[in-house]
Design a protein around this motif. Structure first.
Motif: not given
Length: 173
Positions: A79-80, A82-84, A86-88, A90-91, A94
């Motif tokens: 999770r971290e 792909y969410t660290t 705040n890059e859409s 990367k999110y 994921m």
């Protein structure tokens, strides 16, 4: 674990399941399900505590363990990663990985990597039913207390014992 044995046996997995349940009970967490798999993500042992939601929680525990072995990182680290920041993009990556896996990847705490005492990936443990930090704590505590000399990733838990937070607060972390 005997010399040259680089896998989790049923005896190992059963003791890990028992240890996760014991950690949950001793800290007063909500009932959990524990899933232990081998290095290929295949199930070895599974336990669901009385009172634990039997509809979704077993699948979540399985997916947390599967995430750990398939990505070679804890489900929290997944999770971290792909969410660290705040890059859409990367999110989105994921979410695509979760989708491509058929929903078998779980991007939230509670899935840990288990390595042999020589550092070889031998399996994963997934715990679900309590708050995410509590699930991860139970998994880590179980492997440590089992006494087999296995290593885990992460090596330490992030739960602040004695400071009970709501499930939402811990899952957001």
């Amino acid at each position: 674990m005997s010399a040259g044995t680089e896998h989790i046996t049923l005896a190992h997995a059963t003791r890990i399941c028992d240890g996760a349940v014991a950690a949950c009970l001793s800290h007063g967490f909500a009932p959990v399900t524990v899933h232990v798999c081998n290095e290929h993500g295949e199930p070895i042992a599974f336990q669901r505590m009385d009172g634990c939601n039997g509809l979704l929680t077993p699948d979540v525990a399985r997916c947390k363990a599967y995430t750990a072995v398939s990505l070679r990182m804890s489900s929290r680290a997944f999770r971290e990663k792909y969410t660290t920041g705040n890059e859409s993009a990367k999110y989105g990556q994921m979410l695509s990985m979760v989708s491509i896996s058929g929903g078998n990847l779980a991007p939230f705490p509670g899935g840990i990597v288990v390595k042999s005492n020589s550092g070889v990936l031998i399996g994963g443990v997934g715990v679900s039913g309590a708050a995410g930090d509590e699930d991860e704590f139970c998994a880590l505590q179980a492997v440590k207390e089992a006494g087999f000399g296995f290593f885990t990733e992460p090596a330490e838990h992030s739960l602040k014992l004695g400071q009970k937070r709501s499930r939402e607060e811990q899952d957001a972390k």
